[in-house]
Write a protein that holds these residues in place. Structure first.
Motif, PDB file in Angstrom:
ATOM      1  N   LEU A 211      57.097  46.063  52.270  1.00  0.00           N
ATOM      2  CA  LEU A 211      57.830  47.324  52.179  1.00  0.00           C
ATOM      3  C   LEU A 211      58.696  47.379  50.917  1.00  0.00           C
ATOM      4  CD1 LEU A 211      58.811  47.766  55.918  1.00  0.00           C
ATOM      5  CD2 LEU A 211      57.264  49.227  54.618  1.00  0.00           C
ATOM      6  N   GLN A 212      59.232  46.249  50.540  1.00  0.00           N
ATOM      7  CA  GLN A 212      60.026  46.196  49.314  1.00  0.00           C
ATOM      8  C   GLN A 212      59.149  46.496  48.097  1.00  0.00           C
ATOM      9  OE1 GLN A 212      61.978  42.429  48.627  1.00  0.00           O
ATOM     10  NE2 GLN A 212      63.323  43.265  47.045  1.00  0.00           N
ATOM     11  N   LYS A 213      57.941  45.941  48.091  1.00  0.00           N
ATOM     12  CA  LYS A 213      57.004  46.222  46.992  1.00  0.00           C
ATOM     13  C   LYS A 213      56.667  47.710  46.931  1.00  0.00           C
ATOM     14  CE  LYS A 213      54.709  41.691  46.906  1.00  0.00           C
ATOM     15  NZ  LYS A 213      53.437  40.966  47.180  1.00  0.00           N
ATOM     16  N   LEU A 214      56.487  48.321  48.099  1.00  0.00           N
ATOM     17  CA  LEU A 214      56.187  49.747  48.143  1.00  0.00           C
ATOM     18  C   LEU A 214      57.341  50.559  47.574  1.00  0.00           C
ATOM     19  CD1 LEU A 214      54.560  50.123  51.677  1.00  0.00           C
ATOM     20  CD2 LEU A 214      53.407  50.283  49.474  1.00  0.00           C
ATOM     21  N   TYR A 215      58.558  50.151  47.896  1.00  0.00           N
ATOM     22  CA  TYR A 215      59.723  50.873  47.389  1.00  0.00           C
ATOM     23  C   TYR A 215      59.773  50.800  45.865  1.00  0.00           C
ATOM     24  CZ  TYR A 215      64.467  52.426  46.576  1.00  0.00           C
ATOM     25  OH  TYR A 215      65.552  53.126  46.120  1.00  0.00           O
ATOM     26  N   VAL A 216      59.544  49.597  45.341  1.00  0.00           N
ATOM     27  CA  VAL A 216      59.558  49.426  43.893  1.00  0.00           C
ATOM     28  C   VAL A 216      58.497  50.306  43.245  1.00  0.00           C
ATOM     29  CG1 VAL A 216      59.136  47.777  42.026  1.00  0.00           C
ATOM     30  CG2 VAL A 216      60.506  47.094  44.006  1.00  0.00           C
ATOM     31  N   GLU A 217      57.320  50.371  43.878  1.00  0.00           N
ATOM     32  CA  GLU A 217      56.249  51.219  43.366  1.00  0.00           C
ATOM     33  C   GLU A 217      56.666  52.693  43.383  1.00  0.00           C
ATOM     34  OE1 GLU A 217      51.452  51.911  44.250  1.00  0.00           O
ATOM     35  OE2 GLU A 217      52.548  50.253  45.202  1.00  0.00           O
ATOM     36  N   LEU A 218      57.379  53.085  44.432  1.00  0.00           N
ATOM     37  CA  LEU A 218      57.832  54.471  44.548  1.00  0.00           C
ATOM     38  C   LEU A 218      58.888  54.795  43.498  1.00  0.00           C
ATOM     39  CD1 LEU A 218      57.691  57.118  46.183  1.00  0.00           C
ATOM     40  CD2 LEU A 218      59.432  56.156  47.721  1.00  0.00           C
ATOM     41  N   THR A 219      59.790  53.844  43.246  1.00  0.00           N
ATOM     42  CA  THR A 219      60.869  54.100  42.286  1.00  0.00           C
ATOM     43  C   THR A 219      60.366  54.191  40.854  1.00  0.00           C
ATOM     44  OG1 THR A 219      61.340  51.706  42.134  1.00  0.00           O
ATOM     45  CG2 THR A 219      62.619  53.000  43.722  1.00  0.00           C
ATOM     46  N   GLU A 220      59.191  53.674  40.590  1.00  0.00           N
ATOM     47  CA  GLU A 220      58.615  53.832  39.254  1.00  0.00           C
ATOM     48  C   GLU A 220      58.339  55.303  38.958  1.00  0.00           C
ATOM     49  OE1 GLU A 220      55.182  51.345  39.177  1.00  0.00           O
ATOM     50  OE2 GLU A 220      56.320  49.470  39.116  1.00  0.00           O
ATOM     51  N   LYS A 221      58.199  56.102  40.038  1.00  0.00           N
ATOM     52  CA  LYS A 221      57.963  57.529  39.895  1.00  0.00           C
ATOM     53  C   LYS A 221      59.257  58.343  39.982  1.00  0.00           C
ATOM     54  CE  LYS A 221      53.396  57.243  39.827  1.00  0.00           C
ATOM     55  NZ  LYS A 221      52.582  57.668  38.655  1.00  0.00           N
ATOM     56  N   VAL A 222      60.177  57.924  40.878  1.00  0.00           N
ATOM     57  CA  VAL A 222      61.351  58.765  41.153  1.00  0.00           C
ATOM     58  C   VAL A 222      62.690  58.077  40.877  1.00  0.00           C
ATOM     59  CG1 VAL A 222      60.149  60.172  42.847  1.00  0.00           C
ATOM     60  CG2 VAL A 222      61.281  58.083  43.602  1.00  0.00           C
ATOM     61  N   GLY A 223      62.654  56.813  40.433  1.00  0.00           N
ATOM     62  CA  GLY A 223      63.887  56.130  40.075  1.00  0.00           C
ATOM     63  C   GLY A 223      64.534  55.366  41.226  1.00  0.00           C
ATOM     64  N   VAL A 224      65.311  54.339  40.876  1.00  0.00           N
ATOM     65  CA  VAL A 224      66.001  53.499  41.851  1.00  0.00           C
ATOM     66  C   VAL A 224      67.322  54.151  42.231  1.00  0.00           C
ATOM     67  CG1 VAL A 224      66.997  51.203  42.275  1.00  0.00           C
ATOM     68  CG2 VAL A 224      64.957  51.433  40.851  1.00  0.00           C
ATOM     69  N   ASP A 225      67.737  53.979  43.495  1.00  0.00           N
ATOM     70  CA  ASP A 225      69.028  54.515  43.904  1.00  0.00           C
ATOM     71  C   ASP A 225      69.973  53.383  44.307  1.00  0.00           C
ATOM     72  OD1 ASP A 225      68.400  53.803  46.560  1.00  0.00           O
ATOM     73  OD2 ASP A 225      67.468  55.741  46.919  1.00  0.00           O
ATOM     74  N   THR A 226      71.206  53.751  44.543  1.00  0.00           N
ATOM     75  CA  THR A 226      72.252  52.764  44.840  1.00  0.00           C
ATOM     76  C   THR A 226      71.968  51.990  46.120  1.00  0.00           C
ATOM     77  OG1 THR A 226      73.873  54.187  43.758  1.00  0.00           O
ATOM     78  CG2 THR A 226      74.728  52.476  45.212  1.00  0.00           C
ATOM     79  N   THR A 227      71.388  52.667  47.105  1.00  0.00           N
ATOM     80  CA  THR A 227      71.128  52.020  48.397  1.00  0.00           C
ATOM     81  C   THR A 227      70.288  50.769  48.238  1.00  0.00           C
ATOM     82  OG1 THR A 227      71.148  54.209  49.435  1.00  0.00           O
ATOM     83  CG2 THR A 227      70.294  52.395  50.738  1.00  0.00           C
TER      84      THR A 227
END
Length: 390
Positions: A286-302
């Motif tokens: 799930l962490q890998k998926l999040y990183v993949e998603l943030t490549e499109k929409v950016g990382v957030d503080t959470t």
């Protein structure tokens, strides 16, 4: 006086929460808690997350083998065909209070499904394959519709009818939001469904099997599992993780928050598991998926707060086998996709129903009700005292 020797002799066998005590034999899934390894029917969860789909993984769990292309197509068509729910179920949801938690709605509506799809009450004989298959298809296909319909109606919006041209994950997202998901969003939600679909003898699976062992109908059994999953020590933990991260608020506050909790010996939401003594492989995926998603929409503080908590926990709690579990990153992923916090656990249930049903199928025909014993710790040989003498 009653002899208490038997009770005293059995204390040595007592294990709180049945920890370490096998309650069933199963070929559905395997967990190696020390190595952080999970398999469905012998296939590594990482392979399934990379190469499979939720539909195919559900077939694997239910029938024990990966389907052929023809079998998968037929199974997928059945799931799509049975997505719609009775209008009386929708009418029932309209009567729920707006404040009702989606898990309470799901538990009630799944139980109600049993009234519309009666199941044989005499299970002494062998059930035919068609009856078993229809129950499995009905529950897997309808649970996303139930969750999405309630999520919209509680805000005064009409439910959106399911579409037969979308995958299980894409259709759920569409019914929930009214929009088709981007391919990456669909893939992430599909993988989230896969990794949540099964996890051997957990509390909700055990609840389903205990209920089913009484020959209760499968809708009632799955409703019981949903009730167990709703608790904050089980599926509800993903909501608690986000509440914790929101409470911290900033990466600058993490170390002070962490040390205060550690000094008070308080638990951290999303850290620790009854089986895993290393990082949960599902959390890694799930962490890998999040990183993949943030490549499109950016990382957030959470996410940055969560990473810092995990970093601090490695040198303290990690040595004790307290590591991130599946709930630690799942909520962060769902929030990034715009899914409300109180729908995180219902999404867990949408996925886990495949595993629950796989265990239910495995137990069919055993004909033995779960009836554990207890350790009596009360008094013995007391005399009744008339009320006027008390």
């Amino acid at each position: 006086m009653v002899d208490s020797q038997n009770a005293e002799d059995s204390i040595a066998c007592f294990s709180p929460g049945l920890a370490g005590i096998p309650v069933a034999e199963s070929a559905v899934s395997y967990v190696d808690g020390k190595k952080g390894y999970l398999e469905y029917r012998g296939i590594d969860i990482e392979q399934l997350a990379e190469k499979s789909s939720f539909e195919e993984s559900s077939y694997l769990l239910l029938y024990g083998e990966l389907p052929t292309a023809k079998e998968l197509k037929a199974f997928d068509e059945k799931l799509k065909h049975h997505r719609r729910i009775k209008f009386r179920i929708r009418d029932m949801m309209k009567c729920f209070p707006e404040s009702a938690h989606p898990m309470d709605s799901l538990q009630a509506t799944v139980a109600a499904l049993g009234m519309f799809y009666p199941f044989p009450t005499n299970l002494e004989g062998e059930l035919d394959k068609e009856t078993i298959d229809s129950v499995c298809v009905n529950l897997i296909s309808k649970m996303p519709t139930l969750v999405a319909a309630h999520a919209r109606m509680r805000h005064g919006d009409d439910p959106i009818a399911p579409r037969d041209d979308l995958s299980h994950a894409a259709n759920f997202y569409y019914m929930l939001t009214g929009d088709e998901p981007y391919p990456l969003t669909e893939r992430i939600l599909d993988v989230a469904f896969i990794v949540h679909a099964e996890h051997e003898m957990n509390a909700s699976t055990f609840s389903a099997l205990v209920t089913a062992s009484t020959h209760a109908d499968p809708y009632t059994s799955i409703s019981a599992a949903i009730g167990a999953l709703s608790g904050p020590l089980h599926g509800g933990a993903n909501e608690d993780v986000l509440h914790m991260l929101d409470e911290i608020g900033s990466v600058d506050n993490v170390e002070d928050y962490f040390n205060r909790k550690l000094a008070k010996r308080e638990k951290f939401a999303g850290l620790g598991h009854r089986v895993y003594k290393t990082k949960d492989p599902r959390a890694t995926l799930l962490q890998k998926l999040y990183v993949e998603l943030t490549e499109k929409v950016g990382v957030d503080t959470t996410y940055e707060i969560a990473r810092q908590i995990e970093k601090l926990s490695r040198s303290t709690l990690g040595a004790k086998g307290v590591c991130p579990n599946v709930d630690f990153y799942s909520g962060i992923v769902y929030r990034k996709m715009g899914i409300p916090t109180d729908l995180f656990t219902p999404i867990f249930a949408i996925a886990r129903v495949s595993g629950w049903l796989a265990h239910w199928k495995e137990q069919l025909g055993q004909g033995r009700i779960y009836r554990p014993s207890q350790i009596y710790t009360g008094k013995y040989g007391q005399s009744y005292v008339p009320v006027e003498e008390r």
